[in-house]
Write a protein that holds these residues in place. Structure first.
Motif, PDB file in Angstrom:
ATOM      1  N   ARG A 150       0.837  -1.209   0.000  1.00  0.00           N
ATOM      2  CA  ARG A 150       0.000   0.000   0.000  1.00  0.00           C
ATOM      3  C   ARG A 150       0.865   1.250   0.000  1.00  0.00           C
ATOM      4  NH1 ARG A 150      -5.077   1.428   4.035  1.00  0.00           N
ATOM      5  NH2 ARG A 150      -5.020   3.685   3.784  1.00  0.00           N
ATOM      6  N   ALA A 151       1.942   1.253   0.797  1.00  0.00           N
ATOM      7  CA  ALA A 151       2.835   2.410   0.841  1.00  0.00           C
ATOM      8  C   ALA A 151       3.465   2.666  -0.519  1.00  0.00           C
ATOM      9  CB  ALA A 151       3.905   2.193   1.913  1.00  0.00           C
ATOM     10  N   VAL A 152       3.852   1.589  -1.212  1.00  0.00           N
ATOM     11  CA  VAL A 152       4.435   1.732  -2.551  1.00  0.00           C
ATOM     12  C   VAL A 152       3.416   2.341  -3.504  1.00  0.00           C
ATOM     13  CG1 VAL A 152       5.306   0.466  -4.557  1.00  0.00           C
ATOM     14  CG2 VAL A 152       6.103  -0.138  -2.257  1.00  0.00           C
ATOM     15  N   ALA A 153       2.191   1.820  -3.474  1.00  0.00           N
ATOM     16  CA  ALA A 153       1.153   2.320  -4.380  1.00  0.00           C
ATOM     17  C   ALA A 153       0.851   3.792  -4.119  1.00  0.00           C
ATOM     18  CB  ALA A 153      -0.112   1.485  -4.226  1.00  0.00           C
ATOM     19  N   MET A 154       0.705   4.160  -2.836  1.00  0.00           N
ATOM     20  CA  MET A 154       0.375   5.540  -2.506  1.00  0.00           C
ATOM     21  C   MET A 154       1.512   6.490  -2.878  1.00  0.00           C
ATOM     22  SD  MET A 154      -2.656   5.468  -1.617  1.00  0.00           S
ATOM     23  CE  MET A 154      -3.854   4.193  -1.231  1.00  0.00           C
ATOM     24  N   SER A 155       2.742   6.002  -2.769  1.00  0.00           N
ATOM     25  CA  SER A 155       3.880   6.830  -3.166  1.00  0.00           C
ATOM     26  C   SER A 155       3.839   7.135  -4.662  1.00  0.00           C
ATOM     27  CB  SER A 155       5.184   6.113  -2.806  1.00  0.00           C
ATOM     28  OG  SER A 155       6.302   6.828  -3.292  1.00  0.00           O
ATOM     29  N   HIS A 156       3.499   6.144  -5.465  1.00  0.00           N
ATOM     30  CA  HIS A 156       3.423   6.347  -6.921  1.00  0.00           C
ATOM     31  C   HIS A 156       2.239   7.244  -7.279  1.00  0.00           C
ATOM     32  CE1 HIS A 156       6.536   3.642  -8.644  1.00  0.00           C
ATOM     33  NE2 HIS A 156       6.466   3.094  -7.438  1.00  0.00           N
ATOM     34  N   LEU A 157       1.120   7.067  -6.569  1.00  0.00           N
ATOM     35  CA  LEU A 157      -0.032   7.940  -6.822  1.00  0.00           C
ATOM     36  C   LEU A 157       0.294   9.383  -6.430  1.00  0.00           C
ATOM     37  CD1 LEU A 157      -2.965   5.705  -5.534  1.00  0.00           C
ATOM     38  CD2 LEU A 157      -2.463   6.281  -7.922  1.00  0.00           C
ATOM     39  N   GLY A 158       1.018   9.537  -5.322  1.00  0.00           N
ATOM     40  CA  GLY A 158       1.407  10.880  -4.895  1.00  0.00           C
ATOM     41  C   GLY A 158       2.334  11.564  -5.873  1.00  0.00           C
ATOM     42  N   ALA A 159       3.066  10.766  -6.640  1.00  0.00           N
ATOM     43  CA  ALA A 159       3.964  11.318  -7.658  1.00  0.00           C
ATOM     44  C   ALA A 159       3.235  11.629  -8.961  1.00  0.00           C
ATOM     45  CB  ALA A 159       5.113  10.345  -7.918  1.00  0.00           C
ATOM     46  N   GLY A 160       1.900  11.411  -8.954  1.00  0.00           N
ATOM     47  CA  GLY A 160       1.103  11.752 -10.125  1.00  0.00           C
ATOM     48  C   GLY A 160       0.899  10.631 -11.123  1.00  0.00           C
ATOM     49  N   GLU A 161       1.292   9.406 -10.768  1.00  0.00           N
ATOM     50  CA  GLU A 161       1.121   8.288 -11.692  1.00  0.00           C
ATOM     51  C   GLU A 161      -0.312   7.771 -11.659  1.00  0.00           C
ATOM     52  OE1 GLU A 161       4.062   5.255 -11.310  1.00  0.00           O
ATOM     53  OE2 GLU A 161       5.684   6.687 -10.899  1.00  0.00           O
ATOM     54  N   THR A 162      -0.663   6.992 -12.641  1.00  0.00           N
ATOM     55  CA  THR A 162      -2.020   6.461 -12.745  1.00  0.00           C
ATOM     56  C   THR A 162      -2.212   5.307 -11.760  1.00  0.00           C
ATOM     57  OG1 THR A 162      -1.423   4.837 -14.424  1.00  0.00           O
ATOM     58  CG2 THR A 162      -2.067   7.053 -15.188  1.00  0.00           C
ATOM     59  N   VAL A 163      -3.484   4.931 -11.554  1.00  0.00           N
ATOM     60  CA  VAL A 163      -3.788   3.791 -10.696  1.00  0.00           C
ATOM     61  C   VAL A 163      -3.156   2.528 -11.268  1.00  0.00           C
ATOM     62  CG1 VAL A 163      -5.653   2.287  -9.888  1.00  0.00           C
ATOM     63  CG2 VAL A 163      -5.897   4.779  -9.733  1.00  0.00           C
ATOM     64  N   ALA A 165       3.479  -1.232  -9.823  1.00  0.00           N
ATOM     65  CA  ALA A 165       4.665  -1.040  -8.986  1.00  0.00           C
ATOM     66  C   ALA A 165       4.528  -1.771  -7.650  1.00  0.00           C
ATOM     67  CB  ALA A 165       4.885   0.451  -8.737  1.00  0.00           C
ATOM     68  N   ALA A 166       3.298  -1.822  -7.126  1.00  0.00           N
ATOM     69  CA  ALA A 166       3.068  -2.464  -5.833  1.00  0.00           C
ATOM     70  C   ALA A 166       2.862  -3.967  -5.953  1.00  0.00           C
ATOM     71  CB  ALA A 166       1.860  -1.836  -5.142  1.00  0.00           C
ATOM     72  N   GLY A 167       2.632  -4.446  -7.161  1.00  0.00           N
ATOM     73  CA  GLY A 167       2.401  -5.870  -7.356  1.00  0.00           C
ATOM     74  C   GLY A 167       1.016  -6.318  -6.954  1.00  0.00           C
ATOM     75  N   VAL A 168       0.006  -5.439  -7.135  1.00  0.00           N
ATOM     76  CA  VAL A 168      -1.380  -5.776  -6.795  1.00  0.00           C
ATOM     77  C   VAL A 168      -2.269  -5.402  -7.982  1.00  0.00           C
ATOM     78  CG1 VAL A 168      -1.011  -5.424  -4.320  1.00  0.00           C
ATOM     79  CG2 VAL A 168      -1.794  -3.507  -5.739  1.00  0.00           C
ATOM     80  N   CYS A 169      -3.543  -5.790  -7.893  1.00  0.00           N
ATOM     81  CA  CYS A 169      -4.473  -5.433  -8.961  1.00  0.00           C
ATOM     82  C   CYS A 169      -4.992  -4.013  -8.756  1.00  0.00           C
ATOM     83  CB  CYS A 169      -5.634  -6.426  -9.020  1.00  0.00           C
ATOM     84  SG  CYS A 169      -6.714  -6.375  -7.571  1.00  0.00           S
TER      85      CYS A 169
END
Length: 275
Positions: free
Chosen positions: A237-250, A256-260
């Motif tokens: 979750r931390a990895v996913a939120m970090s990428h979202l915070g950087a402006g990347e798409t869902v 990047a997080a290895g989830v759906c």
């Protein structure tokens, strides 16, 4: 060094003077001590002094840390009950300390049933709540029904105080009114929620490492050697939120997080709900 005057040695004011202005300082250590006094301190009715007592070896260590921070030079009072651990206490004769505690942290006499969340400055909130938990909280590791170690964190206070504190802690806790006591409630965190709360409350490595802080360290070692499933989810979750915070798409965050992607949408919904 000590100076001489009229043939007499004078004490060095840097080491001999009680720090009456400690609660006027904008420091985490001062906020930590204020939180500890909010939980376990006693303000004299004449508003000219305060006392704090702690029990057992851990309590003695807390008292020694308080003495160090305040440059307290008077003796420690010790009481040994017929049963139980010895109690250690110190007293401060300082109207300025009492006044600063009241003005900055709303701490005054007869606070047990009336003390409200003081809304400390944002950069001092963590340290203040850490002091409060060190004084009147519970942090321990207990087995689940399956025998797995689980972290628990809780603290009690007036309903206003507990509600205010829970709004600041970045974790989902349970609020419970303690019906057997007048004007008393409890904040309770278990499992992954306790870990998030404890990681935030005890994050400052420069502050005193109490017994409760060391329990957090012990649980950190558990997570490193035998992590539960939720710990890996938290990392993802931390990895996913970090990428979202950087402006990347869902989609990119999910990859990047290895989830759906649906998992990321679920995390986003929980974040909007404060969980």
């Amino acid at each position: 060094m000590r100076s001489r005057q009229n043939g007499r040695f004078l004490p060095d004011p840097r080491t001999a003077r009680l720090k009456h202005d400690i609660f006027a300082e904008d420091l985490p250590s001062s906020a930590w001590l204020a939180g500890l006094l909010a939980a376990d301190g006693h303000i004299s009715t004449n508003l000219k002094g305060l006392t704090i007592a702690q029990s057992g070896p851990g309590g003695r260590a807390l008292i020694e840390e308080i003495r160090r921070l305040t440059n307290h030079r008077l003796a420690i009072s010790v009481q040994q009950p017929a049963r139980g651990r010895p109690s250690y206490s110190i007293h401060f004769s300082s109207a300025q300390m009492v006044s600063d505690l009241q003005q900055r942290f709303r701490i005054t006499t007869r606070k047990s049933l009336t003390y409200e969340w003081p809304d400390p400055p944002g950069h001092l909130t963590t340290a203040f709540l850490r002091g409060y938990v060190d004084g009147d909280g519970c942090v321990g590791i207990y087995p689940t029904p399956q025998g797995n170690p689980m972290l628990h964190l809780s603290f009690a206070g007036t309903p206003h105080f507990i509600q205010g504190a829970m709004r600041t802690v970045p974790a989902h806790g349970l609020y419970r009114v303690i019906k057997r006591c007048k004007s008393l409630a409890e904040a309770r965190y278990n499992g992954r929620h306790a870990w998030r709360a404890a990681n935030w409350i005890f994050s400052d490595a420069a502050l005193f490492r109490s017994e409760k802080a060391r329990n957090v360290d012990r649980y950190r070692a558990v997570l490193e050697t035998d992590p539960p499933a939720w710990h890996e989810w938290a990392r993802q979750r931390a990895v996913a939120m970090s990428h979202l915070g950087a402006g990347e798409t869902v989609a990119a965050a999910a990859e990047a997080a290895g989830v759906c992607e649906q998992t990321v949408y679920t995390w986003l919904a929980r974040r909007r709900n404060g969980r």
